[in-house]
Design a protein around this motif. Structure first.
Motif, PDB file in Angstrom:
ATOM      1  N   THR A   1      21.447   0.726  28.316  1.00  0.00           N
ATOM      2  CA  THR A   1      22.492   1.542  28.950  1.00  0.00           C
ATOM      3  C   THR A   1      22.191   1.918  30.397  1.00  0.00           C
ATOM      4  O   THR A   1      23.108   2.313  31.133  1.00  0.00           O
ATOM      5  CB  THR A   1      22.702   2.841  28.158  1.00  0.00           C
ATOM      6  N   VAL A   2      20.938   1.828  30.804  1.00  0.00           N
ATOM      7  CA  VAL A   2      20.604   2.221  32.178  1.00  0.00           C
ATOM      8  C   VAL A   2      19.739   1.142  32.836  1.00  0.00           C
ATOM      9  O   VAL A   2      19.163   0.298  32.158  1.00  0.00           O
ATOM     10  CB  VAL A   2      19.839   3.570  32.231  1.00  0.00           C
TER      11      VAL A   2
ATOM     12  N   TYR B   1      10.182   9.391  32.262  1.00  0.00           N
ATOM     13  CA  TYR B   1      10.088   8.248  33.174  1.00  0.00           C
ATOM     14  C   TYR B   1       8.851   7.395  32.923  1.00  0.00           C
ATOM     15  O   TYR B   1       8.766   6.280  33.406  1.00  0.00           O
ATOM     16  CB  TYR B   1      10.128   8.743  34.625  1.00  0.00           C
TER      17      TYR B   1
ATOM     18  N   ASN C   1      10.660  18.515  48.022  1.00  0.00           N
ATOM     19  CA  ASN C   1      11.691  18.231  47.011  1.00  0.00           C
ATOM     20  C   ASN C   1      11.856  16.752  46.707  1.00  0.00           C
ATOM     21  O   ASN C   1      12.947  16.287  46.386  1.00  0.00           O
ATOM     22  CB  ASN C   1      13.055  18.788  47.449  1.00  0.00           C
TER      23      ASN C   1
ATOM     24  N   TYR D   1       8.574   9.616  41.047  1.00  0.00           N
ATOM     25  CA  TYR D   1       8.853   8.323  40.407  1.00  0.00           C
ATOM     26  C   TYR D   1       9.878   7.569  41.255  1.00  0.00           C
ATOM     27  O   TYR D   1      10.594   8.164  42.059  1.00  0.00           O
ATOM     28  CB  TYR D   1       9.403   8.528  38.990  1.00  0.00           C
TER      29      TYR D   1
ATOM     30  N   LEU E   1      12.466   4.329  40.378  1.00  0.00           N
ATOM     31  CA  LEU E   1      12.949   3.353  39.396  1.00  0.00           C
ATOM     32  C   LEU E   1      13.795   2.284  40.085  1.00  0.00           C
ATOM     33  O   LEU E   1      14.304   2.495  41.185  1.00  0.00           O
ATOM     34  CB  LEU E   1      13.802   4.058  38.328  1.00  0.00           C
TER      35      LEU E   1
ATOM     36  N   TYR F   1      20.676   6.701  36.346  1.00  0.00           N
ATOM     37  CA  TYR F   1      19.547   7.266  35.623  1.00  0.00           C
ATOM     38  C   TYR F   1      18.348   7.371  36.570  1.00  0.00           C
ATOM     39  O   TYR F   1      18.051   6.440  37.312  1.00  0.00           O
ATOM     40  CB  TYR F   1      19.194   6.356  34.437  1.00  0.00           C
ATOM     41  N   GLY F   2      17.683   8.504  36.535  1.00  0.00           N
ATOM     42  CA  GLY F   2      16.503   8.703  37.373  1.00  0.00           C
ATOM     43  C   GLY F   2      16.810   9.254  38.749  1.00  0.00           C
ATOM     44  O   GLY F   2      15.893   9.433  39.548  1.00  0.00           O
ATOM     45  N   THR F   3      18.071   9.547  39.050  1.00  0.00           N
ATOM     46  CA  THR F   3      18.397  10.104  40.368  1.00  0.00           C
ATOM     47  C   THR F   3      17.831  11.517  40.483  1.00  0.00           C
ATOM     48  O   THR F   3      18.066  12.355  39.603  1.00  0.00           O
ATOM     49  CB  THR F   3      19.925  10.151  40.575  1.00  0.00           C
ATOM     50  N   ASP F   4      17.091  11.748  41.539  1.00  0.00           N
ATOM     51  CA  ASP F   4      16.575  13.097  41.785  1.00  0.00           C
ATOM     52  C   ASP F   4      17.632  13.832  42.611  1.00  0.00           C
ATOM     53  O   ASP F   4      17.870  13.488  43.779  1.00  0.00           O
ATOM     54  CB  ASP F   4      15.256  13.027  42.552  1.00  0.00           C
TER      55      ASP F   4
ATOM     56  N   ARG G   1      17.755  16.764  43.815  1.00  0.00           N
ATOM     57  CA  ARG G   1      17.360  17.840  44.740  1.00  0.00           C
ATOM     58  C   ARG G   1      17.591  17.480  46.199  1.00  0.00           C
ATOM     59  O   ARG G   1      17.608  18.341  47.062  1.00  0.00           O
ATOM     60  CB  ARG G   1      15.879  18.183  44.531  1.00  0.00           C
TER      61      ARG G   1
ATOM     62  N   GLN H   1      23.318   9.541  34.182  1.00  0.00           N
ATOM     63  CA  GLN H   1      23.312   8.532  33.112  1.00  0.00           C
ATOM     64  C   GLN H   1      22.175   8.833  32.149  1.00  0.00           C
ATOM     65  O   GLN H   1      21.075   9.200  32.582  1.00  0.00           O
ATOM     66  CB  GLN H   1      23.034   7.151  33.704  1.00  0.00           C
ATOM     67  N   SER H   2      22.428   8.669  30.877  1.00  0.00           N
ATOM     68  CA  SER H   2      21.349   8.925  29.915  1.00  0.00           C
ATOM     69  C   SER H   2      20.988   7.641  29.193  1.00  0.00           C
ATOM     70  O   SER H   2      21.811   6.731  29.053  1.00  0.00           O
ATOM     71  CB  SER H   2      21.781  10.007  28.927  1.00  0.00           C
ATOM     72  N   ARG H   3      19.728   7.586  28.740  1.00  0.00           N
ATOM     73  CA  ARG H   3      19.249   6.398  28.032  1.00  0.00           C
ATOM     74  C   ARG H   3      19.728   6.378  26.603  1.00  0.00           C
ATOM     75  O   ARG H   3      19.806   7.404  25.965  1.00  0.00           O
ATOM     76  CB  ARG H   3      17.716   6.403  28.031  1.00  0.00           C
TER      77      ARG H   3
END
Lengths: 329, 136
Positions: free
Chosen positions: A216-217, A232, A280, A284, A286, B76-79, B81, B134-136
């Motif tokens: 899905t991702v 992560y 901030n 990680y 991705l 997914y994984g976007t920070d 802040r 987005q979620s896994r």
């Protein structure tokens, strides 16, 4: 009928202007060569001067045939070069195909202290020699300058000064391979990649490379700090005591020429590391893409680095990375 | 002949003086932006950029101009802040608060709000920016 001569003034002025614009320029004259030994020099290498890499020059010298021949060429650096420093014993010319063709003019150069000398063994009165100064560790963060000297058989001597050039404080490591199967640990402090299958000091691990896919991702190639959220790190088992929490800033279109070694004209130098703001920022990165990059600050704030992703290979689950690193403390 | 030249010069001078003293009929607001007669007041598009100035959107935004909401799913994984929002507005509108740089959208429970002000500066509509990851 009377003729108003004043009305013709703009027309006449225009004709005069046209003739002025088309006036022939002076004939070119071939310059007369000076009757003496002469020299010239250019710096061929571009970008920041890094410890361990070469600063390259092309030193040209010539004298009229009537005044003898070239005897020797010497370069004296203000800081002694590393072992790989040399002055070419071949003079190059570019043929019709654009290829640089060497012509041997003497014995290989000899390093003596700060000086590098090549003695001519052929009868020639013009040559262009390249000089490669391998930047030594002692020059890090300092300025280095060069004095080029040519001697002719009639005792004439000419010199040409180049520099000073600032040597960057940063380090560079090229083409480090990481893969999902084994070589997963990146140490910014050591500028090395460590294997999972071998013993490694967990405090040295700044980043973990992994390749994962989910339905899905988009995850794919990722760099994750050992202290990043478990989400992560996915199923990756982080070694005990590996707790470094680096900060990462994604970069796109920042293709450093020295890291990419391609046609790009961007150079990352010392001030660029100081200008980065890691407030901030995540720990990680991705879905890494080829030719992208990431600014990194280590957990202790001692180092800042720029990691460039030279090759990103989905099929083999691996990447080739190159790093420039600046010591902050 | 000389008389005509003098008269022409005088007429030109008077026109110049009158043009120079003409009152400015176009009002501007406190930001120096032109206040027009337009009453359109809506967000037409929304973009969200990451620190590398690449989009973090996973799909197109859903903009409800009646409920005044912008719903945006990010990768997914976007920070969140440190992301850079970009709004496309109806003609002559402006935004309050202004977007001056990277913004923190990480408080998902309290969506950020931005007010769109129409070209005539009489209509104000406050939009909520609802972000989902987005979620896994």
């Amino acid at each position: 009928m009377t003729i108003n001569f004043k009305s013709y003034i703009p027309f006449i002025a225009g004709i005069v202007l046209l003739f002025t614009a088309c006036s022939k320029s002076d004939d070119y004259a071939v310059p007369t060569p000076k009757d003496q030994l002469q020299n010239d020099c250019i710096k061929r290498s571009l970008g920041p001067n890094l410890v361990g890499s070469n600063i390259e020059f092309a030193y040209a010298m010539a004298l009229p045939k009537t005044r003898g021949k070239l005897v020797s060429a010497q370069v004296e650096a203000s800081i002694q070069g590393a072992a790989g420093t040399y002055l070419e014993n071949r003079s190059f010319y570019t043929n019709n195909s654009g290829v640089d063709v060497p012509v041997k003019i003497g014995d290989p150069s000899v390093n003596n202290g700060n000086a590098t000398t090549t003695n001519f063994t052929v009868d020639t009165n013009a040559a262009t020699l390249r000089y490669f100064y391998q930047v030594p560790e002692e020059a890090r963060g300092k300025k280095v300058s060069f004095t080029f000297t040519a001697k002719s058989s009639n005792g004439e001597t000419v010199t040409y000064k180049m520099g000073p050039y600032t040597v960057s404080k940063m380090d560079m490591a090229l083409d480090l391979g990481v893969n999902d199967a084994d070589s997963s640990y990146i140490s910014i402090a050591d500028m090395k990649v460590y294997r999972r299958s071998q013993p490694v000091d967990p405090t040295k691990i700044d980043l973990i490379y992994m390749y994962r896919t989910f339905p899905t991702v988009t995850f794919k190639h990722a760099l994750v700090a050992p202290a990043a959220p478990k989400e992560y790190l996915t199923d990756f088992v982080v070694p005990n005591n590996a707790t470094n929490d680096v900060r990462l800033v994604k970069a796109f279109n920042l293709r450093d020429q020295q890291l990419a070694r391609q046609q790009y004209g961007i150079f990352i130098d010392d001030p660029d590391f100081l200008a980065q703001n890691f407030t901030n920022m995540p720990d990680y990165f991705l879905n890494i893409k080829q030719e992208a990059g990431a600014w990194v600050e280590t957990a202790d704030g001692k180092y800042r680095a720029y990691i460039y992703f030279n090759v990103v290979d989905d099929a083999k689950k691996r990447m080739t990375i190159s790093i420039k690193r600046y010591t902050m403390k | 002949m000389k008389k005509y030249i003098i008269i022409s010069a005088l007429v030109m001078a008077i026109i110049s003086i009158m043009s120079g003293c003409k009152k400015n009929d176009f009002p501007v607001d406190e930001d120096g932006l032109l206040i027009t007669t337009r009453t359109d007041c809506y967000v037409s598009n929304f973009e969200l950029l990451g620190p590398d100035f690449q989009t973090v959107r996973s799909k197109a935004p859903v903009i409800d101009t009646t409920a005044c909401t912008i719903s945006q799913e990010v990768l997914y994984g976007t920070d969140l802040r440190s992301v850079w929002p970009q709004f496309s507005l109806a003609q002559d509108c402006k935004l309050d608060p202004k977007v001056t740089g990277k913004t923190d959208f990480s408080d998902l429970a309290n969506p950020r709000q931005y007010t769109v002000i129409s070209g005539n500066r009489q209509i104000r509509k406050t939009y909520k920016v609802i972000i989902t990851v987005q979620s896994r």
